[in-house]
Every structure is written in C-alpha cells, then in structure tokens.
Design a protein around this motif. Structure first.
Motif, PDB file in Angstrom:
ATOM      1  N   CYS A  47       0.856  -1.197   0.000  1.00 11.21           N
ATOM      2  CA  CYS A  47       0.000   0.000   0.000  1.00 11.21           C
ATOM      3  C   CYS A  47       0.887   1.241   0.000  1.00 11.21           C
ATOM      4  N   GLU A  48       0.520   2.225  -0.810  1.00 14.50           N
ATOM      5  CA  GLU A  48       1.200   3.534  -0.736  1.00 14.50           C
ATOM      6  C   GLU A  48       0.216   4.584  -0.241  1.00 14.50           C
ATOM      7  N   ALA A  49       0.626   5.346   0.768  1.00 13.32           N
ATOM      8  CA  ALA A  49      -0.198   6.457   1.263  1.00 13.32           C
ATOM      9  C   ALA A  49       0.257   7.739   0.574  1.00 13.32           C
ATOM     10  N   GLY A  50      -0.680   8.451  -0.062  1.00 10.86           N
ATOM     11  CA  GLY A  50      -0.345   9.702  -0.759  1.00 10.86           C
ATOM     12  C   GLY A  50       0.497   9.411  -1.988  1.00 10.86           C
ATOM     13  N   CYS A  51      -0.098   8.716  -2.966  1.00  7.74           N
ATOM     14  CA  CYS A  51       0.699   8.149  -4.084  1.00  7.74           C
ATOM     15  C   CYS A  51       1.073   9.182  -5.144  1.00  7.74           C
ATOM     16  N   GLY A  52       0.466  10.390  -5.101  1.00  6.63           N
ATOM     17  CA  GLY A  52       0.788  11.392  -6.117  1.00  6.63           C
ATOM     18  C   GLY A  52       0.564  10.830  -7.517  1.00  6.63           C
ATOM     19  N   GLY A  53       1.465  11.194  -8.447  1.00  8.28           N
ATOM     20  CA  GLY A  53       1.313  10.784  -9.848  1.00  8.28           C
ATOM     21  C   GLY A  53       1.579   9.310 -10.095  1.00  8.28           C
ATOM     22  N   GLY A  54       1.924   8.562  -9.064  1.00 12.84           N
ATOM     23  CA  GLY A  54       1.944   7.100  -9.188  1.00 12.84           C
ATOM     24  C   GLY A  54       3.246   6.494  -9.659  1.00 12.84           C
ATOM     25  N   ARG A  55       4.339   7.275  -9.591  1.00 11.12           N
ATOM     26  CA  ARG A  55       5.603   6.730 -10.119  1.00 11.12           C
ATOM     27  C   ARG A  55       5.969   5.410  -9.423  1.00 11.12           C
ATOM     28  N   LEU A  56       5.781   5.332  -8.092  1.00  6.88           N
ATOM     29  CA  LEU A  56       6.141   4.100  -7.372  1.00  6.88           C
ATOM     30  C   LEU A  56       5.094   3.008  -7.556  1.00  6.88           C
ATOM     31  N   LEU A  70      -3.535   5.294  -1.958  1.00  6.65           N
ATOM     32  CA  LEU A  70      -4.515   6.315  -1.577  1.00  6.65           C
ATOM     33  C   LEU A  70      -3.993   7.681  -1.956  1.00  6.65           C
ATOM     34  N   ASP A  71      -4.902   8.514  -2.410  1.00  9.12           N
ATOM     35  CA  ASP A  71      -4.575   9.937  -2.518  1.00  9.12           C
ATOM     36  C   ASP A  71      -5.876  10.706  -2.372  1.00  9.12           C
ATOM     37  N   GLN A  72      -5.801  11.895  -1.784  1.00  8.38           N
ATOM     38  CA  GLN A  72      -7.041  12.655  -1.581  1.00  8.38           C
ATOM     39  C   GLN A  72      -7.332  13.586  -2.751  1.00  8.38           C
ATOM     40  N   ASN A  73      -6.439  13.600  -3.761  1.00 11.16           N
ATOM     41  CA  ASN A  73      -6.634  14.491  -4.898  1.00 11.16           C
ATOM     42  C   ASN A  73      -7.233  13.707  -6.073  1.00 11.16           C
ATOM     43  N   GLU A  96      -8.952   8.751  -1.090  1.00 12.16           N
ATOM     44  CA  GLU A  96      -9.120   8.630   0.368  1.00 12.16           C
ATOM     45  C   GLU A  96      -8.182   9.586   1.079  1.00 12.16           C
ATOM     46  N   ASP A  97      -8.609   9.988   2.261  1.00 12.35           N
ATOM     47  CA  ASP A  97      -7.741  10.772   3.142  1.00 12.35           C
ATOM     48  C   ASP A  97      -6.879   9.800   3.943  1.00 12.35           C
ATOM     49  N   MET A  98      -5.585   9.953   3.837  1.00 13.15           N
ATOM     50  CA  MET A  98      -4.724   8.991   4.541  1.00 13.15           C
ATOM     51  C   MET A  98      -4.706   9.215   6.055  1.00 13.15           C
ATOM     52  N   ALA A  99      -5.356  10.290   6.510  1.00 12.56           N
ATOM     53  CA  ALA A  99      -5.427  10.514   7.962  1.00 12.56           C
ATOM     54  C   ALA A  99      -6.278   9.440   8.633  1.00 12.56           C
ATOM     55  N   LEU A 113       6.637   7.995   1.104  1.00 13.36           N
ATOM     56  CA  LEU A 113       7.949   8.645   0.990  1.00 13.36           C
ATOM     57  C   LEU A 113       7.791  10.130   0.641  1.00 13.36           C
ATOM     58  N   THR A 114       8.936  10.767   0.436  1.00 12.26           N
ATOM     59  CA  THR A 114       9.019  12.166  -0.035  1.00 12.26           C
ATOM     60  C   THR A 114       8.203  13.155   0.815  1.00 12.26           C
ATOM     61  N   ASN A 115       8.291  13.017   2.124  1.00  7.35           N
ATOM     62  CA  ASN A 115       7.670  13.996   3.033  1.00  7.35           C
ATOM     63  C   ASN A 115       6.147  14.023   2.999  1.00  7.35           C
ATOM     64  N   THR A 116       5.523  13.096   2.311  1.00  7.92           N
ATOM     65  CA  THR A 116       4.059  13.118   2.185  1.00  7.92           C
ATOM     66  C   THR A 116       3.387  13.041   3.563  1.00  7.92           C
ATOM     67  N   PHE A 117       3.974  12.264   4.462  1.00 15.50           N
ATOM     68  CA  PHE A 117       3.450  12.133   5.834  1.00 15.50           C
ATOM     69  C   PHE A 117       3.334  13.497   6.525  1.00 15.50           C
TER      70      PHE A 117
HETATM   71  C1  LIG Z   1       4.649  15.169  -2.642  1.00  9.70           C
HETATM   72  S1  LIG Z   1       3.306  14.292  -3.358  1.00  9.70           S
HETATM   73  C2  LIG Z   1       4.096  12.746  -3.186  1.00  9.70           C
HETATM   74  C3  LIG Z   1       3.704  11.684  -4.070  1.00  9.70           C
HETATM   75  C4  LIG Z   1       4.349  10.321  -3.838  1.00  9.70           C
HETATM   76  N1  LIG Z   1       4.372   9.956  -2.428  1.00  9.70           N
HETATM   77  C5  LIG Z   1       5.728  10.209  -4.429  1.00  9.70           C
HETATM   78  O1  LIG Z   1       6.651   9.869  -3.684  1.00  9.70           O
HETATM   79  O2  LIG Z   1       5.874  10.433  -5.624  1.00  9.70           O
HETATM   80  C6  LIG Z   1       2.115  14.276  -2.056  1.00  9.70           C
HETATM   81  C7  LIG Z   1       0.782  13.625  -2.388  1.00  9.70           C
HETATM   82  O3  LIG Z   1       0.112  13.411  -1.142  1.00  9.70           O
HETATM   83  C8  LIG Z   1      -1.266  13.669  -1.328  1.00  9.70           C
HETATM   84  N2  LIG Z   1      -1.840  13.978  -0.011  1.00  9.70           N
HETATM   85  C9  LIG Z   1      -1.591  15.032   0.795  1.00  9.70           C
HETATM   86  N3  LIG Z   1      -2.313  14.951   1.931  1.00  9.70           N
HETATM   87  C10 LIG Z   1      -3.050  13.809   1.830  1.00  9.70           C
HETATM   88  C11 LIG Z   1      -3.994  13.158   2.674  1.00  9.70           C
HETATM   89  N4  LIG Z   1      -4.337  13.677   3.858  1.00  9.70           N
HETATM   90  N5  LIG Z   1      -4.540  12.006   2.248  1.00  9.70           N
HETATM   91  C12 LIG Z   1      -4.211  11.465   1.042  1.00  9.70           C
HETATM   92  N6  LIG Z   1      -3.323  12.042   0.197  1.00  9.70           N
HETATM   93  C13 LIG Z   1      -2.745  13.196   0.583  1.00  9.70           C
HETATM   94  C14 LIG Z   1      -1.312  14.835  -2.301  1.00  9.70           C
HETATM   95  O4  LIG Z   1      -2.568  14.923  -2.947  1.00  9.70           O
HETATM   96  C15 LIG Z   1      -0.149  14.490  -3.226  1.00  9.70           C
HETATM   97  O5  LIG Z   1      -0.589  13.767  -4.341  1.00  9.70           O
END
Ligand SMILES: C[S@@+](CC[C@H](N)C(=O)[O-])C[C@H]1O[C@@H](n2cnc3c(N)ncnc32)[C@H](O)[C@@H]1O
Length: 260
Positions: A47-56, A70-73, A96-99, A113-117
C-alpha cells in the motif's frame, strides 16, 4: 513570459510526478529489499499512502506486486488509473484521506515517501494515520516512512532548484522555504513549476504547509502507537546495508516500522 498561476500543483500530477521520478527505481528497489530483510513471509500486497502521480505504484506493479494506493486528490487518482491502463497494469487506486482510512483487505507492507506524511499537519492526524496504517497491515508487516527531520537548532533551508525531463516535457522545479515555525510545528514551502511541453508553456505555484519533526518529537509520536515497533532507520541514499543512527544528526530519514 507566461503569467504564474497560483494553483494546487497536485492537480497537475503529470508534471509533479517528474519531481522525484529519477529516484523511483532506487526507492522501489529499497522497498523490495526492506520487505525481504524484515518480513518473515513473502510480500505481495503493498500500500502507498499519498501516491501522487503514481511513479512508485507503476514501478512496483510492473515488478509484480499487488498495489493499493490512496490519494485525496481526484485529478491525481484519475491520472494514476490512466497511467496504469496505458501500461496494461492493474492496481487499486482509492480517493481517500490517509489521515483515517480502511483498505478493502490487509496488506503485507506499506510505504509513504518524499515527506508526504508531513502533509498531516496536526499530531492527531499523524497519530490517526499511523493507527489506520497499523490496522490495515498484517501482523509482522512493515511500514516504510520517509521524511525530513529537523535538528533542534535547524535554520531555514532557503531555496532548492532542480529539473526533470520526460519525452517532450521539461519541468524546472524550485522550492522556496517561506517560513519555519518550530514552536507551532510547521513550515510553509512554496513550489514553482516551470513547464514546457509541446505548445504548453506554464508557470505554476503552490504553497504547502508541512508539519515539522525533530528526532525527539517523532520518537514521542511513535511511543503513542505501540502497534508499531521501530526496526531500523535509513537515509535518502536508500541503502539497505547502511542503517543510520536515529539521533539529531539525521536529516533525511526513512523509518522501517513493524506491525506488532
Ligand atoms: C509530494 S506528493 C508525493 C507523491 C508520492 N508519495 C511520491 O513519492 O511520488 C504528495 C501527495 O500526497 C497527497 N496527499 C496530501 N495529503 C493527503 C492526505 N491527507 N490524504 C491522502 N493524500 C494526501 C497529495 O494529494 C499528493 O498527491
């Protein structure tokens, strides 16, 4: 010169994803190596939380893993689904909201990864996220969490610049630290994307607020989640053979937590 549009850059995942694409194979290889090193069972479901554009997601699905992300966007979720279809790959991408989330079924390992947390800007959101992740991981599964820690006396890092290219798309990234407010546990980062792609010539700008952590603050958060045990810490070199000391010297941290 095009005008700068103040937008949510996460609405432009096709450009945003390029920011970290260069590191994708290294990170995916680290994730695989960590599952081999720390899980006592074969790992298939990730599972990836906050997957962004999906590279991983795309890279790991291509390596044969079953991904839930999951991503909330909404633009981001649609983009990753399209990208997977184009590559004839499958994965479960959830808006989904990863919270606070519930996956359709438990996974063997997870990563963020990448500070998404650090987009989770309050202690209660961060705590709720870790508890959700623990609930959705099978016992003995691992959670790999990568983000920047601040030493107690840290100064603001002012500006970072880098570029990336994919096909006809070229993006210049600039990251400017606008404010660092350690007593309130946040910093505000401004991202500029200068996009040149075929006829497109765009300047995009977003400000994002990130929660800040010192080593001591993250240790304290982890203590409130006994469902996780900290196994080892790495840095952004993603070398599975080189665990790091978890102290105030560590800036770019990758934690490996095990679900108890
Ligand atoms: C910096 S991008 C990182 C993408 C990915 N983790 C990567 O390494 O390429 C952050 C992503 O986290 C998502 N995001 C931010 N807060 C979130 C939340 N509470 N729940 C789900 N996604 C969230 C944003 O929509 C964005 O797509």
């Amino acid at each position: 010169m095009p005008a700068t549009h103040v937008v949510d850059c996460y609405d432009y995942p096709q450009y945003w994803d390029l920011a970290f694409r260069e590191d994708t194979k290294l990170e995916a290889t680290f994730i695989e190596a960590a599952t081999r090193k720390f899980c006592k069972f074969p790992v298939r479901r990730l599972c990836e939380a906050g997957c962004g554009g999906g590279r991983l997601v795309v890279e790991l699905a291509a390596r044969g893993f079953a991904l839930t992300a999951l991503d909330q966007n909404a633009a981001t979720v649609a983009y990753v689904q399209k990208r997977l279809r184009r590559r004839k790959l499958t994965a479960n991408i959830l808006l989904e909201d990863m919270a606070d989330f519930q996956l359709p079924s438990k996974v063997d390992a997870a990563f963020c990864l990448t500070n998404t947390f650090r987009h989770l800007t309050s202690e209660s959101q961060a705590l709720s996220h870790l508890r959700s992740m623990a609930r959705n991981l099978r016992k003995g599964g691992i959670y790999i969490l990568g983000f920047h820690l601040y030493p107690p006396e840290a100064d603001l890092v002012k500006i970072e610049k880098w570029s990336a290219k994919h096909g006809k798309t070229h993006v210049d990234f600039m990251l400017r630290a606008l404010e660092y407010v350690p007593e309130k546990r946040y910093e505000t980062l401004r991202f500029f994307l200068r996009v040149r792609s075929g006829q497109r010539n765009l300047k995009l700008q977003s400000d994002y607020r990130y929660r800040t952590y010192t080593a001591r603050q993250f240790r304290r958060l982890l203590k409130s989640v006994p469902e996780f045990k900290l196994l080892e810490v790495f840095d952004f070199w993603f070398d599975i053979e080189e665990p790091q000391d978890f102290d105030d010297e560590l800036g770019d941290a990758v934690f490996v937590l095990r679900k108890q």
